[in-house]
Structure formats: structure tokens, C-alpha cells
Scaffold this active site. Structure first.
Site, PDB file in Angstrom:
ATOM      1  N   HIS A  75      48.762  56.950  59.392  1.00 18.40           N
ATOM      2  CA  HIS A  75      48.561  57.672  60.660  1.00 18.40           C
ATOM      3  C   HIS A  75      48.392  56.688  61.816  1.00 18.40           C
ATOM      4  O   HIS A  75      48.844  56.960  62.938  1.00 18.40           O
ATOM      5  CB  HIS A  75      47.330  58.578  60.590  1.00 18.40           C
ATOM      6  CG  HIS A  75      47.556  59.877  59.896  1.00 18.40           C
ATOM      7  ND1 HIS A  75      48.410  60.845  60.384  1.00 18.40           N
ATOM      8  CD2 HIS A  75      47.044  60.379  58.744  1.00 18.40           C
ATOM      9  CE1 HIS A  75      48.407  61.884  59.569  1.00 18.40           C
ATOM     10  NE2 HIS A  75      47.589  61.629  58.559  1.00 18.40           N
ATOM     11  N   HIS A 111      47.259  56.540  53.125  1.00 20.08           N
ATOM     12  CA  HIS A 111      47.675  57.736  53.869  1.00 20.08           C
ATOM     13  C   HIS A 111      47.119  57.690  55.290  1.00 20.08           C
ATOM     14  O   HIS A 111      47.841  57.934  56.263  1.00 20.08           O
ATOM     15  CB  HIS A 111      47.186  58.973  53.110  1.00 20.08           C
ATOM     16  CG  HIS A 111      47.496  60.276  53.770  1.00 20.08           C
ATOM     17  ND1 HIS A 111      48.435  61.152  53.258  1.00 20.08           N
ATOM     18  CD2 HIS A 111      46.988  60.876  54.879  1.00 20.08           C
ATOM     19  CE1 HIS A 111      48.482  62.228  54.040  1.00 20.08           C
ATOM     20  NE2 HIS A 111      47.609  62.079  55.023  1.00 20.08           N
ATOM     21  N   GLU A 112      45.828  57.362  55.410  1.00 19.56           N
ATOM     22  CA  GLU A 112      45.193  57.344  56.735  1.00 19.56           C
ATOM     23  C   GLU A 112      45.689  56.177  57.585  1.00 19.56           C
ATOM     24  O   GLU A 112      45.901  56.325  58.789  1.00 19.56           O
ATOM     25  CB  GLU A 112      43.667  57.325  56.606  1.00 19.56           C
ATOM     26  CG  GLU A 112      43.086  58.524  55.872  1.00 19.56           C
ATOM     27  CD  GLU A 112      43.597  59.884  56.341  1.00 19.56           C
ATOM     28  OE1 GLU A 112      43.920  60.049  57.537  1.00 19.56           O
ATOM     29  OE2 GLU A 112      43.672  60.794  55.496  1.00 19.56           O
ATOM     30  N   GLY A 156      40.091  62.566  53.963  1.00 21.38           N
ATOM     31  CA  GLY A 156      40.372  61.476  54.880  1.00 21.38           C
ATOM     32  C   GLY A 156      40.875  62.032  56.194  1.00 21.38           C
ATOM     33  O   GLY A 156      41.462  63.116  56.243  1.00 21.38           O
ATOM     34  N   CYS A 199      48.411  67.072  54.059  1.00 21.15           N
ATOM     35  CA  CYS A 199      47.865  66.434  55.256  1.00 21.15           C
ATOM     36  C   CYS A 199      47.306  67.503  56.181  1.00 21.15           C
ATOM     37  O   CYS A 199      47.926  68.552  56.375  1.00 21.15           O
ATOM     38  CB  CYS A 199      48.962  65.640  55.955  1.00 21.15           C
ATOM     39  SG  CYS A 199      48.413  64.766  57.436  1.00 21.15           S
ATOM     40  N   LEU A 200      46.158  67.218  56.757  1.00 26.41           N
ATOM     41  CA  LEU A 200      45.550  68.159  57.706  1.00 26.41           C
ATOM     42  C   LEU A 200      46.460  68.399  58.906  1.00 26.41           C
ATOM     43  O   LEU A 200      46.414  69.464  59.510  1.00 26.41           O
ATOM     44  CB  LEU A 200      44.187  67.630  58.172  1.00 26.41           C
ATOM     45  CG  LEU A 200      43.135  67.458  57.079  1.00 26.41           C
ATOM     46  CD1 LEU A 200      41.879  66.785  57.651  1.00 26.41           C
ATOM     47  CD2 LEU A 200      42.787  68.777  56.426  1.00 26.41           C
ATOM     48  N   GLN A 230      44.704  62.001  64.454  1.00 27.70           N
ATOM     49  CA  GLN A 230      44.740  63.403  64.040  1.00 27.70           C
ATOM     50  C   GLN A 230      43.841  64.283  64.907  1.00 27.70           C
ATOM     51  O   GLN A 230      44.003  65.501  64.909  1.00 27.70           O
ATOM     52  CB  GLN A 230      44.340  63.550  62.578  1.00 27.70           C
ATOM     53  CG  GLN A 230      45.364  62.964  61.626  1.00 27.70           C
ATOM     54  CD  GLN A 230      44.944  63.163  60.198  1.00 27.70           C
ATOM     55  OE1 GLN A 230      44.210  62.358  59.640  1.00 27.70           O
ATOM     56  NE2 GLN A 230      45.400  64.264  59.609  1.00 27.70           N
TER      57      GLN A 230
END
Length: 160
Positions: A134, A130-131, A46, A88-89, A51
Site C-alpha cells: 500500500h 501486503h501493507e 493490517g 483487502c479493506l 487506506q
């Protein structure tokens, strides 16, 4: 398509509430494709527009080989609770335990201008939550417990 630079914790764009997408045009569709390419290149499942430095309400999620491009996603309901490990990225080399709803009902617009609703559970529900966090300027490290450095234990479909 292009692999974009992923912004990491500390970048102001990650703490902003993202603006709604007003018009779905070629630029938005290209951004979705670039986000997907970036997500796949970094082995995530995701990614949210903030991000990659764009404060718009857009996420791309791919769980179990099914890709969802979600524009202006809105979680309409949540049910149950489950704790699992997330990474997380935007927070490389950190992971921790996060409690999220086990099931969600989400409404979003597709790249083809269609409004859809989706019932999601398990990993897909976790990834969408999660996304969407963001898009609200929230990182998993803001809500995680037992944050650790290093790589999370290997598991198929890890949330990144």
C-alpha cells in the site's frame, strides 16, 4: 480514538507512493491509534495510512494478538515463496491468490522513536508485505490471480 473512512480502489491516494514520516509527534501517534481502531472495527489484521487517506509511510499490523505500529517500514530481505488467499479493506468483496515471500526481515521505527528490526514468517510476513505494498501505491488486486467476488473462505487471521 476514531474509526476512519477507508478509501477504496479507484481513490488516487491508494496509487501514490507514500511519503516518509519526518517527525513522530502527537498527530502521528493519534493517527496510528485511529488506524488501529479502524482496523479492529472492520475485522482486519493490517492497515496502511493511505487506506485512510493519508499518504505517509505508516502501517499497523495485528497478527495473533500482537500489534505492531510501523513507521517508515522497509523490507530488507525476503526468503522463500508461498501462495495464499488475500482480501483487502480497500477492495471490499474481492479476494484472490497472491504469491509472497514466506519469510521477511523488516526494519521500522516505533511510535517511541526506536528503530527495530523484525524477522517475520507466515501470516505476519504476508500481512506486512501486503501493507508495505500500500505504501508503494500497489493493491493486492494488482498482483493477485483468480480474483473472485464475495467473501474469502473463513480462516483465522485473514489478511485484509
Amino acid at each position: 480514538m476514531a474509526v476512519l473512512e477507508i478509501k477504496t480502489a479507484g481513490e488516487p491516494v491508494l496509487k501514490q507512493i507514500a511519503a516518509p514520516v519526518q517527525k513522530i509527534d502527537k498527530r502521528i501517534k493519534k493517527l496510528l491509534d485511529d488506524m488501529a481502531e479502524t482496523m479492529y472495527a472492520t475485522e482486519g489484521i493490517g492497515i496502511a495510512a493511505p487506506q485512510v487517506g493519508v499518504s505517509l509511510r505508516m502501517v499497523v499490523v495485528d497478527v495473533d494478538g500482537k500489534r505492531y505500529d510501523m513507521i517508515n517500514p522497509e523490507i530488507l530481505s525476503r526468503e522463500g515463496a508461498a501462495v495464499d488467499t488475500e482480501g483487502c479493506l480497500s477492495c471490499p468483496d474481492l479476494f484472490g491468490e497472491v504469491e509472497r515471500a514466506e519469510k521477511i526481515h523488516v526494519k521500522f521505527t516505533t511510535r517511541y522513536h526506536k528503530v527495530k528490526e523484525l524477522d517475520a514468517e507466515g501470516l505476519l510476513a504476508r500481512c506486512i508485505q501486503h501493507e508495505v505494498d500500500h505504501l508503494e501505491g500497489r493493491l493486492f488486486i494488482d498482483i493477485a490471480k483468480n480474483i473472485q467476488k464475495g467473501k474469502p473462505p473463513q480462516r483465522e487471521g485473514r489478511v485484509k
